[in-house]
Design an enzyme around this catalytic site. Sequence first.
Site, PDB file in Angstrom:
ATOM      1  N   GLY A 180       1.376 -57.116  73.145  1.00  0.00           N
ATOM      2  CA  GLY A 180       1.658 -56.724  74.528  1.00  0.00           C
ATOM      3  C   GLY A 180       2.974 -57.192  75.096  1.00  0.00           C
ATOM      4  O   GLY A 180       3.158 -57.204  76.320  1.00  0.00           O
ATOM      5  N   SER A 181       3.953 -57.545  74.243  1.00  0.00           N
ATOM      6  CA  SER A 181       5.215 -58.036  74.810  1.00  0.00           C
ATOM      7  C   SER A 181       5.998 -56.908  75.490  1.00  0.00           C
ATOM      8  O   SER A 181       6.673 -57.149  76.501  1.00  0.00           O
ATOM      9  CB  SER A 181       6.064 -58.739  73.750  1.00  0.00           C
TER      10      SER A 181
ATOM     11  N   HIS B 197       9.061 -47.225  69.085  1.00  0.00           N
ATOM     12  CA  HIS B 197       8.884 -47.449  67.649  1.00  0.00           C
ATOM     13  C   HIS B 197      10.057 -48.299  67.172  1.00  0.00           C
ATOM     14  O   HIS B 197      11.215 -48.006  67.502  1.00  0.00           O
ATOM     15  CB  HIS B 197       8.847 -46.106  66.908  1.00  0.00           C
TER      16      HIS B 197
ATOM     17  N   ASN C 251       6.598 -43.547  73.958  1.00  0.00           N
ATOM     18  CA  ASN C 251       6.223 -44.515  72.920  1.00  0.00           C
ATOM     19  C   ASN C 251       7.482 -45.270  72.495  1.00  0.00           C
ATOM     20  O   ASN C 251       8.587 -44.741  72.586  1.00  0.00           O
ATOM     21  CB  ASN C 251       5.639 -43.782  71.705  1.00  0.00           C
TER      22      ASN C 251
HETATM   23  C1  GAR Z   1       6.639 -53.300  68.795  1.00  0.00           C
HETATM   24  O1  GAR Z   1       7.613 -53.756  67.893  1.00  0.00           O
HETATM   25  C2  GAR Z   1       6.580 -51.797  68.800  1.00  0.00           C
HETATM   26  O2  GAR Z   1       7.833 -51.201  68.652  1.00  0.00           O
HETATM   27  C3  GAR Z   1       5.702 -51.531  67.607  1.00  0.00           C
HETATM   28  O3  GAR Z   1       4.714 -52.518  67.647  1.00  0.00           O
HETATM   29  C4  GAR Z   1       5.242 -53.671  68.290  1.00  0.00           C
HETATM   30  C5  GAR Z   1       4.315 -54.007  69.430  1.00  0.00           C
HETATM   31  O4  GAR Z   1       4.706 -55.216  70.016  1.00  0.00           O
HETATM   32  N1  GAR Z   1       5.125 -50.225  67.661  1.00  0.00           N
HETATM   33  C6  GAR Z   1       4.862 -49.494  66.580  1.00  0.00           C
HETATM   34  O5  GAR Z   1       5.092 -49.856  65.441  1.00  0.00           O
HETATM   35  C7  GAR Z   1       4.245 -48.154  66.884  1.00  0.00           C
HETATM   36  N2  GAR Z   1       4.369 -47.272  65.776  1.00  0.00           N
HETATM   37  P1  GAR Z   1       4.135 -55.624  71.423  1.00  0.00           P
HETATM   38  O6  GAR Z   1       2.620 -55.436  71.364  1.00  0.00           O
HETATM   39  O7  GAR Z   1       4.502 -57.079  71.575  1.00  0.00           O
HETATM   40  O8  GAR Z   1       4.779 -54.755  72.476  1.00  0.00           O
END
Ligand code: GAR
Length: 216
Positions: free
Chosen positions: A12-13, A109, A107
């Site tokens: 969730g950052s 990525h 989204n």
């Molecule tokens: C982030 O790096 C995001 O870009 C990636 O997951 C992480 C979530 O971090 N998303 C994907 O890979 C989606 N295909 P977070 O929960 O700390 O925001």
Amino acid sequence: MKRIAVLASGRGSNFEAIVRAVKEGKIEAEVVALIVDRKGIAAIERAERLGVNWLFVDPSSFPSREDYDAKIVAILKHLKVDLICLAGYMKIVTPVFVDAFPNRILNIHPTLLPSFPGLRPHWQAIIYGVKISGATVHIVDKGVDTGPIVIQCAVPVSPEDTPETLSEKVLKWEHRIYPQAVKWFVDDRVRVEGRMVVVEGADYSKLPVVPALEDF
Ligand code: GAR
């Protein structure tokens, strides 16, 4: 005031980065809910700390992904959201969801799409041997990580990088480009023409991100 919902499955950052930008007054909107598909994740703790309502919708209570998404759509409609941000949301969304909010689901990525979509993106980038990776905020369409690109950042990859170190470097930039993209949508500056996303008044001539960051 525009209403934003965030969907997350883990840490969730990015959710926190968006909420902080709202709290700092950089984004004139309200984050009305965090919706999660997993229990016990750090994103929930962040929501509680930040005072954002959160809701767990259990995938195992639905017979199909489409039924699950129909429930999510019903909740989002009830909340009257204008913009939906997927932030580390690991479910592939179905057409039921995408068709309900055309050009209103974003989204993030952590690669320079269209390179390395899908799972284990940093690992894919490293074993391919790219020297520059990055992150992409895009509009969600019916493919996996295929939708029109709103903003990207580029991050150098060093020979010593592991998926973990690269992820850390890219994440810092994610926390800047995602709030920036959200702000552009909230401020109604985004025009979508097919695959092309144009941000009104944005500067497309500056590195390291295109369009250049303005507020973050
Ligand atoms: C982030 O790096 C995001 O870009 C990636 O997951 C992480 C979530 O971090 N998303 C994907 O890979 C989606 N295909 P977070 O929960 O700390 O925001």
